[in-house]
Design a protein around this motif. Structure first.
Motif, short mmCIF file in Angstrom:
data_model
loop_
_atom_site.label_atom_id
_atom_site.label_comp_id
_atom_site.label_asym_id
_atom_site.label_seq_id
_atom_site.Cartn_x
_atom_site.Cartn_y
_atom_site.Cartn_z
N VAL A 41 -13.54 58.61 -9.93
CA VAL A 41 -13.79 58.85 -8.51
C VAL A 41 -13.05 57.79 -7.71
O VAL A 41 -13.13 56.59 -8.03
CB VAL A 41 -15.30 58.79 -8.21
CG1 VAL A 41 -15.56 58.89 -6.72
CG2 VAL A 41 -16.03 59.91 -8.96
N GLY B 41 -15.47 57.15 -2.84
CA GLY B 41 -16.66 57.76 -3.41
C GLY B 41 -16.57 59.27 -3.44
O GLY B 41 -15.58 59.87 -3.02
N ARG C 48 -19.08 63.10 -3.28
CA ARG C 48 -20.36 63.73 -2.97
C ARG C 48 -20.38 65.14 -3.52
O ARG C 48 -19.35 65.72 -3.86
CB ARG C 48 -20.62 63.72 -1.46
CG ARG C 48 -19.52 64.37 -0.66
CD ARG C 48 -19.71 64.16 0.83
NE ARG C 48 -18.55 64.62 1.58
CZ ARG C 48 -18.33 65.90 1.89
NH1 ARG C 48 -19.20 66.82 1.52
NH2 ARG C 48 -17.26 66.26 2.56
N VAL D 134 -21.42 66.32 -6.42
CA VAL D 134 -20.77 66.29 -7.74
C VAL D 134 -21.46 67.30 -8.66
O VAL D 134 -22.70 67.34 -8.75
CB VAL D 134 -20.85 64.88 -8.35
CG1 VAL D 134 -20.15 64.84 -9.70
CG2 VAL D 134 -20.26 63.85 -7.40
N GLN E 36 -22.08 55.81 -16.49
CA GLN E 36 -21.22 54.96 -15.67
C GLN E 36 -20.28 54.17 -16.57
O GLN E 36 -20.68 53.64 -17.60
CB GLN E 36 -22.09 54.00 -14.84
CG GLN E 36 -21.51 53.60 -13.51
CD GLN E 36 -20.47 52.51 -13.63
OE1 GLN E 36 -20.51 51.73 -14.57
NE2 GLN E 36 -19.54 52.47 -12.69
N VAL F 271 -26.28 57.96 -16.05
CA VAL F 271 -26.44 58.37 -14.66
C VAL F 271 -27.26 59.65 -14.55
O VAL F 271 -28.07 59.82 -13.63
CB VAL F 271 -25.05 58.57 -14.00
CG1 VAL F 271 -25.18 59.09 -12.59
CG2 VAL F 271 -24.26 57.27 -14.02
N LEU G 283 -25.21 65.94 -8.73
CA LEU G 283 -25.49 64.62 -8.15
C LEU G 283 -25.08 64.63 -6.68
O LEU G 283 -23.98 65.10 -6.35
CB LEU G 283 -24.70 63.54 -8.89
CG LEU G 283 -25.10 63.31 -10.36
CD1 LEU G 283 -23.99 62.60 -11.12
CD2 LEU G 283 -26.39 62.52 -10.43
N LEU H 256 -21.59 59.87 -5.87
CA LEU H 256 -21.22 58.87 -6.87
C LEU H 256 -20.31 57.84 -6.21
O LEU H 256 -19.44 58.20 -5.42
CB LEU H 256 -20.48 59.51 -8.06
CG LEU H 256 -21.30 60.26 -9.10
CD1 LEU H 256 -20.36 60.89 -10.14
CD2 LEU H 256 -22.30 59.34 -9.80
N TYR I 214 -16.26 57.42 -14.92
CA TYR I 214 -17.48 57.97 -15.50
C TYR I 214 -17.14 58.72 -16.79
O TYR I 214 -16.05 59.28 -16.91
CB TYR I 214 -18.17 58.91 -14.51
CG TYR I 214 -18.67 58.19 -13.28
CD1 TYR I 214 -19.97 57.70 -13.22
CD2 TYR I 214 -17.82 57.96 -12.20
CE1 TYR I 214 -20.41 57.02 -12.09
CE2 TYR I 214 -18.26 57.27 -11.09
CZ TYR I 214 -19.55 56.81 -11.03
OH TYR I 214 -19.99 56.12 -9.93
N TRP J 283 -16.10 67.79 -7.39
CA TRP J 283 -16.77 67.01 -6.36
C TRP J 283 -15.95 67.08 -5.08
O TRP J 283 -14.77 67.44 -5.09
CB TRP J 283 -16.98 65.57 -6.79
CG TRP J 283 -15.74 64.73 -6.97
CD1 TRP J 283 -15.07 64.03 -6.01
CD2 TRP J 283 -15.02 64.51 -8.19
NE1 TRP J 283 -13.99 63.38 -6.56
CE2 TRP J 283 -13.93 63.65 -7.89
CE3 TRP J 283 -15.19 64.94 -9.51
CZ2 TRP J 283 -13.03 63.23 -8.86
CZ3 TRP J 283 -14.28 64.52 -10.47
CH2 TRP J 283 -13.23 63.67 -10.14
#
Length: 215
Positions: free
Chosen positions: A12, A16, A18, A20, A37, A44, A61, A64, A69, A91
Motif C-alpha cells: 500500500v 494509505g 481504504r 480493502v 502486517q 491484521v 478492511l 490500511l 502486507y 483497494w
C-alpha cells in the motif's frame, strides 16, 4: 496437496488505502485466509467462509496504513487439495496531499499565474482543488484553463469574483480531462474548481494550467 499453504504480498502506497478487499474464489474448495502486517508479522485479519453459501474466504478492511502486507491461504482443516482457485486484492488508494493543499474551498484557493502549470492530485475521494487568477485592467482574450494527466476524469468550473458560475466542462480536454476556453474575460479575479468526476475516486497526478493573452 493437503497441508499446502500459499503466500502472497501486496504493498500500500504512502497515502494509505481504504475499502480493502482480499478474497479467494473458485468452483470447489474451502479456504482460510489470513492477512499479516509485513514489518511486525502481526495478524491484521482472518476469514474462513465469506457466506453460508460459499466456502471461499473474504477479508474486508475499512482502511490500511502504508506498508507491505502478506496474505496466507490454506485449505480449511489442512487435509484437502484445492485444484484451482483465484486470489484477488483490491483497494481504493489515497495519496499524500499535493503541495497546494489545503485548497478545498474558494477562501483557500491558490494563485495560478498566466502560463503557469501546477502539478496537483485528487488525493482522496471528495477532494476539491481551487485556484484563482487575476486579469489586468485591460482584460484578456484567448483564455485557456486546462487539466491533463496520464489517467483520471476531471470536472472543472470557472467562477467570477462574486461566485457566479461562468463555465463548466467535463471531457473537452485530452482523454477524460476537463478544459475551459473563453474568448475574452474582463478585468477581475476568477476562481477555478476541479474535482474527480463521481466524487468516489482519486487522481494520483494531474496538471492544472491557465493561459491568456492580455489586451
Amino acid at each position: 496437496e493437503p497441508r499446502d499453504v500459499d503466500w502472497a504480498r501486496f504493498r500500500v502506497g504512502r497515502g494509505g488505502a481504504r475499502d480493502v478487499v482480499v478474497e479467494t474464489d473458485g468452483e470447489a474448495g474451502d479456504t482460510e485466509l489470513w492477512v499479516h502486517q509485513g514489518s511486525t508479522g502481526a495478524q491484521v485479519a482472518y476469514n474462513d467462509d465469506r457466506s453460508d453459501a460459499n466456502s471461499f474466504s473474504r477479508v474486508t478492511l475499512p482502511a490500511l496504513a502504508s506498508g507491505t502486507y502478506y496474505v496466507k491461504v490454506g485449505d480449511f482443516g489442512n487435509n484437502e487439495a484445492i485444484f484451482a482457485y483465484s486470489l484477488r486484492v483490491n483497494w481504493l488508494q489515497d495519496y499524500a496531499p499535493d503541495a497546494y493543499e489545503e485548497d478545498t474551498g474558494r477562501s483557500t484557493a491558490r494563485r495560478i499565474r498566466n502560463g503557469q502549470t501546477q502539478p496537483r492530485n485528487i488525493h482522496r475521494a471528495g477532494d476539491r482543488d481551487w485556484a484563482k487568477f487575476t486579469i489586468g485592467a485591460a482584460g484578456a482574450r484567448d483564455v485557456l484553463i486546462d487539466t491533463r494527466g496520464a489517467s483520471g476524469d476531471t470536472q472543472m468550473w470557472l467562477y467570477d469574483h462574486a461566485g457566479r458560475r461562468l463555465a463548466f466542462d467535463d471531457d473537452s480536454g485530452k482523454g477524460r480531462f476537463a478544459r475551459i476556453r473563453r474568448t475574452s474575460l474582463p478585468a477581475g479575479t476568477y476562481y477555478i474548481r476541479v474535482k474527480e468526476k463521481g466524487d468516489d475516486g482519486t487522481i494520483s497526478a494531474y496538471t492544472l494550467m491557465a493561459r491568456w493573452s492580455s489586451l
